[in-house]
Design an enzyme around this catalytic site. Structure first.
Site, mmCIF file in Angstrom:
data_model
loop_
_atom_site.group_PDB
_atom_site.id
_atom_site.type_symbol
_atom_site.label_atom_id
_atom_site.label_comp_id
_atom_site.label_asym_id
_atom_site.label_seq_id
_atom_site.Cartn_x
_atom_site.Cartn_y
_atom_site.Cartn_z
ATOM 1 N N ASP A 14 0.809 -1.230 0.000
ATOM 2 C CA ASP A 14 0.000 0.000 0.000
ATOM 3 C C ASP A 14 0.840 1.277 0.000
ATOM 4 O O ASP A 14 0.436 2.293 0.552
ATOM 5 C CB ASP A 14 -0.963 0.025 1.209
ATOM 6 C CG ASP A 14 -1.747 -1.257 1.319
ATOM 7 O OD1 ASP A 14 -2.266 -1.696 0.279
ATOM 8 O OD2 ASP A 14 -1.818 -1.836 2.416
ATOM 9 N N LYS A 17 2.152 2.354 -5.139
ATOM 10 C CA LYS A 17 2.873 1.920 -6.346
ATOM 11 C C LYS A 17 2.062 2.141 -7.616
ATOM 12 O O LYS A 17 2.603 2.470 -8.658
ATOM 13 C CB LYS A 17 3.230 0.427 -6.248
ATOM 14 C CG LYS A 17 4.142 0.096 -5.089
ATOM 15 C CD LYS A 17 4.379 -1.397 -4.986
ATOM 16 C CE LYS A 17 3.185 -2.194 -4.524
ATOM 17 N NZ LYS A 17 2.797 -2.029 -3.123
ATOM 18 N N GLY A 41 -4.002 -4.319 -4.503
ATOM 19 C CA GLY A 41 -5.018 -3.316 -4.820
ATOM 20 C C GLY A 41 -4.292 -2.049 -5.221
ATOM 21 O O GLY A 41 -3.746 -1.359 -4.383
ATOM 22 N N HIS A 42 -4.220 -1.782 -6.507
ATOM 23 C CA HIS A 42 -3.491 -0.608 -6.987
ATOM 24 C C HIS A 42 -4.493 0.445 -7.437
ATOM 25 O O HIS A 42 -5.239 0.251 -8.384
ATOM 26 C CB HIS A 42 -2.530 -1.008 -8.107
ATOM 27 C CG HIS A 42 -1.422 -1.903 -7.619
ATOM 28 N ND1 HIS A 42 -0.632 -2.658 -8.432
ATOM 29 C CD2 HIS A 42 -0.984 -2.146 -6.364
ATOM 30 C CE1 HIS A 42 0.248 -3.320 -7.690
ATOM 31 N NE2 HIS A 42 0.045 -3.026 -6.433
ATOM 32 N N GLN A 225 2.116 -5.988 -3.207
ATOM 33 C CA GLN A 225 2.426 -6.072 -1.774
ATOM 34 C C GLN A 225 3.697 -5.263 -1.503
ATOM 35 O O GLN A 225 3.982 -4.332 -2.229
ATOM 36 C CB GLN A 225 2.567 -7.526 -1.296
ATOM 37 C CG GLN A 225 1.259 -8.297 -1.262
ATOM 38 C CD GLN A 225 0.851 -8.848 -2.612
ATOM 39 O OE1 GLN A 225 1.635 -9.469 -3.293
ATOM 40 N NE2 GLN A 225 -0.383 -8.616 -2.991
HETATM 41 P P1 IMP Z 1 -2.455 -12.883 1.638
HETATM 42 O O1 IMP Z 1 -1.532 -12.286 0.637
HETATM 43 O O2 IMP Z 1 -3.917 -12.673 1.297
HETATM 44 O O3 IMP Z 1 -2.134 -14.304 1.935
HETATM 45 O O4 IMP Z 1 -2.256 -12.082 3.022
HETATM 46 C C1 IMP Z 1 -1.063 -12.197 3.781
HETATM 47 C C2 IMP Z 1 -0.662 -10.863 4.395
HETATM 48 O O5 IMP Z 1 -0.291 -9.962 3.345
HETATM 49 C C3 IMP Z 1 -1.775 -10.157 5.169
HETATM 50 O O6 IMP Z 1 -1.194 -9.437 6.246
HETATM 51 C C4 IMP Z 1 -2.333 -9.172 4.162
HETATM 52 O O7 IMP Z 1 -2.965 -8.060 4.785
HETATM 53 C C5 IMP Z 1 -1.077 -8.773 3.446
HETATM 54 N N1 IMP Z 1 -1.328 -8.297 2.067
HETATM 55 C C6 IMP Z 1 -1.570 -9.039 0.971
HETATM 56 N N2 IMP Z 1 -1.724 -8.260 -0.109
HETATM 57 C C7 IMP Z 1 -1.539 -6.997 0.302
HETATM 58 C C8 IMP Z 1 -1.529 -5.724 -0.369
HETATM 59 O O8 IMP Z 1 -1.697 -5.608 -1.577
HETATM 60 N N3 IMP Z 1 -1.308 -4.641 0.429
HETATM 61 C C9 IMP Z 1 -1.075 -4.742 1.751
HETATM 62 N N4 IMP Z 1 -1.055 -5.892 2.404
HETATM 63 C C10 IMP Z 1 -1.291 -7.012 1.693
#
Ligand code: IMP
Length: 425
Positions: A14, A17, A41-42, A225
């Site tokens: 977040d 990017k 989520g971009h 991420q």
């Molecule tokens: P997962 O990727 O859904 O397995 O989540 C694992 C961890 O990564 C959790 O803490 C999510 O909140 C975090 N996470 C996954 N995708 C994002 C993102 O795009 N932005 C921020 N945190 C993310």
């Protein structure tokens, strides 16, 4: 000379990017995703229109730019079609601009069900995943039993593989997680239907990338991420299930590491985290709530409130090294506008020692107490500024201090969500 540039997050995701990639897309031949899935989520804001991309690369709104989904991405056919439909309603010719690697692993309804059932069972120890099935899809990839995009071309082979997967996952869902099974026939039928829409977009993107490279075109690789959510380098187990750092570009696309020219790390002027896990500079007070409100810190995928805290150089050092960053991009500087004092964490106190390196053990990180350097705030608006000289002295001092502590040039500052609200250095 063409440039091959990687843009990735240096924190827990977040960082903003999407805006940066969209801005740098003006002169590129291709924008490429190399890891993650629709957990990303971009957010792009162009002429007050908001677009949230989850799976599709952030260059999709630009004419003449190819958007490539590399093999390192886990692809939910359902999420992809939903996103394509949303963009087409807005008049974006998605099919002309999007290509998908044949060897992307798929995210299936079984993965989503297991992700959610597992989080529920973990209770207080939940990771706080996005519940999109990302972890279980990567597990099946590594176990060499998952379906890949290429299987959509071979209905018989796909049905056989899916049956085995369905039996395996349904056994777990029913007997271990004590929840409902998902009938094979239902998933199979959906995949056949969705496959018809997706197969025309599938092509060997490794070959496409080599062609762009040979023509000396600019290419942008878009991380999802953040570096500290990397499955290996991040704050395990509170991480995502892919490698989010620069090395993943090569294995997630088949474009070797020596072809890369620049690796830029995007970092907020403060820090946020969604989901569980240690966060030494977290502010569970008035200032943290101010940052969350002013920065609109709510997840673009799940809508969850993000945790906020002071800028942390210890985290940044790990990201700089793990990614071999060549420059930094700072976003959301304006969120700090009203603060009287701004703090930068330069190290941690732990068990009578001073740590300057991020501990790999999340249990140790939970016990770390930040050591701060205090800087005076600027208490005036920097929102939307486009020239470095317009910045208040104290804002420039804050930026310079981060630059000095990082030992890297800051190449861009974002002062608002719109494309033009940017200072290029
Ligand atoms: P997962 O990727 O859904 O397995 O989540 C694992 C961890 O990564 C959790 O803490 C999510 O909140 C975090 N996470 C996954 N995708 C994002 C993102 O795009 N932005 C921020 N945190 C993310």
């Amino acid at each position: 000379m063409g440039k091959r540039t990687v843009i990735l997050g240096t924190q827990w995701g977040d960082e903003g990017k999407g805006k940066v990639v969209d801005l740098l897309t003006q002169n590129v031949a291709a924008v490429v995703r190399f890891q993650g899935g629709h957990n990303a989520g971009h957010t792009l804001i162009i002429n007050d229109n908001k677009t949230i991309l989850r799976l599709i690369p952030s260059g999709i709104l630009h004419e003449g730019v190819m958007n490539l989904i590399g093999n390192g991405v886990v692809l939910s056919p359902e999420a992809l079609i939903e996103e394509i439909t949303e963009l087409k309603v807005r008049g974006v010719p998605v099919e002309e601009r999007l290509r998908i690697s044949p060897v992307c692993n798929l995210v299936l309804p079984y993965h989503v069900a297991i992700d959610q059932a597992r989080e529920k069972m973990r209770g207080e120890d939940a990771i706080g995943t996005t519940g999109r099935g990302i972890g279980p899809a990567y597990e099946d990839k590594v176990a060499r039993r998952n379906l890949r995009a290429i299987d959509l071309f071979h209905p018989k082979q796909m049905a056989d593989k899916l049956k085995t997967l369905a039996d395996y996952h349904n056994f777990q869902l029913v007997n271990y997680y004590e929840t409902s099974p998902i009938p094979f026939e239902q998933v199979h039928e959906q995949l056949i239907q969705m496959g018809e829409k997706i197969t025309p977009l599938i092509t060997d993107i490794t070959v496409l990338l080599a062609e762009f490279y040979n023509q000396d075109d600019n290419i942008l690789f878009e991380g999802a991420q953040g570096s500290l959510l990397d499955i290996d380098i991040g704050t395990y187990p509170y991480v995502t299930s892919s490698n989010t750092t620069a090395g993943a570009v090569a294995c997630g696309t088949g474009f070797g590491p020596k072809y890369l020219d620049e690796i830029l790390g995007v970092t907020k002027a403060y820090i946020t985290r969604v989901g569980a896990g240690p966060f030494p500079t977290e502010l569970q007070n008035e200032i943290g709530r101010y940052m969350a409100k002013k920065g609109k810190e709510f997840g673009s995928v799940t809508g969850r409130a993000r945790r906020c805290g002071w800028f942390d150089v210890v985290l940044l050092r790990r990201s700089i090294q793990a990614n071999s960053l060549t420059g930094l991009i700072i976003t959301k500087l304006d969120v700090l506008d009203e603060l009287e004092t701004i703090r930068i964490c330069t190290g941690y106190h732990h068990a009578g020692e001073i740590l300057e390196t991020l501990p790999f053990d999340s249990n140790v990180l939970k016990e770390c107490e930040p050591i701060y350097e205090d800087l005076p705030g600027w208490q005036q608006s920097t929102y939307g500024l486009t020239d470095y000289k317009q910045l208040p002295d104290n804002a420039r001092a804050y930026i310079s201090r981060i630059e000095a502590l990082a030992g890297l040039p800051i190449v861009m500052l974002s002062t608002g969500p719109q494309r033009q609200e940017t200072i290029i250095l």
